[in-house]
Write a protein that holds these residues in place. Structure first.
Motif, PDB file in Angstrom:
ATOM      1  N   LEU A 241       0.793  -1.269   0.034  1.00 24.55           N
ATOM      2  CA  LEU A 241       0.000   0.075  -0.136  1.00 24.55           C
ATOM      3  C   LEU A 241       0.763   1.314   0.060  1.00 24.55           C
ATOM      4  N   PRO A 242       1.806   1.543   0.969  1.00 26.76           N
ATOM      5  CA  PRO A 242       2.542   2.817   0.907  1.00 26.76           C
ATOM      6  C   PRO A 242       3.202   3.031  -0.480  1.00 26.76           C
ATOM      7  N   TRP A 243       3.711   1.814  -1.099  1.00 27.52           N
ATOM      8  CA  TRP A 243       4.465   1.996  -2.144  1.00 27.52           C
ATOM      9  C   TRP A 243       3.456   2.363  -3.388  1.00 27.52           C
ATOM     10  N   ALA A 244       2.244   1.848  -3.456  1.00 28.44           N
ATOM     11  CA  ALA A 244       1.101   2.259  -4.280  1.00 28.44           C
ATOM     12  C   ALA A 244       0.812   3.676  -4.125  1.00 28.44           C
TER      13      ALA A 244
ATOM     14  N   LEU B  43       1.173   8.998  -6.201  1.00 29.36           N
ATOM     15  CA  LEU B  43       1.719  10.362  -5.997  1.00 29.36           C
ATOM     16  C   LEU B  43       2.671  10.963  -7.084  1.00 29.36           C
ATOM     17  N   LEU B  44       3.488  10.066  -7.413  1.00 21.41           N
ATOM     18  CA  LEU B  44       4.667  10.356  -8.407  1.00 21.41           C
ATOM     19  C   LEU B  44       3.581  10.737  -9.823  1.00 21.41           C
TER      20      LEU B  44
ATOM     21  N   TYR C 248       0.636  16.408 -13.457  1.00 19.86           N
ATOM     22  CA  TYR C 248       0.585  17.968 -13.353  1.00 19.86           C
ATOM     23  C   TYR C 248       1.624  18.876 -14.215  1.00 19.86           C
ATOM     24  N   PHE C 249       2.880  18.265 -14.313  1.00 19.69           N
ATOM     25  CA  PHE C 249       3.795  18.898 -15.036  1.00 19.69           C
ATOM     26  C   PHE C 249       3.277  18.883 -16.697  1.00 19.69           C
TER      27      PHE C 249
END
Ligand SMILES: [Zn+2]
Length: 72
Positions: free
Chosen positions: A24-27, A32-33, A39-40
């Motif tokens: 989960l934290p890696w997902a 987020l990345l 966004y960019f």
């Protein structure tokens, strides 16, 4: 003379077991990345621009058009 293969050892391969809670934290991090990248690609221009100059915008320009973001 024929040399017979003498290697008879077996190799067992242990696959790591990764639980959903470990993943989960890696997902979230990967998500987020991806959002940051989106966004960019999609909004790094004009009033929403975070970085001075046109280098970032020009770098992602083709992706911007490919994904259908309004540009010019
Ligand atoms: Zn364009």
């Amino acid at each position: 003379m024929v040399h017979a293969a003498t290697h008879t050892g077996t190799t067992t391969l242990a696959l790591p077991v990764i639980s959903g809670a470990q993943l989960l934290p890696w997902a979230v991090f990967g998500g987020l990345l991806l959002v940051l990248m989106l966004y960019f690609v999609g909004a790094e221009q004009g009033a929403t621009s975070l970085i001075q100059g046109r280098e970032v915008h020009e770098f992602v320009h083709d992706a911007r058009h490919l994904l259908g973001f309004p540009c010019h």
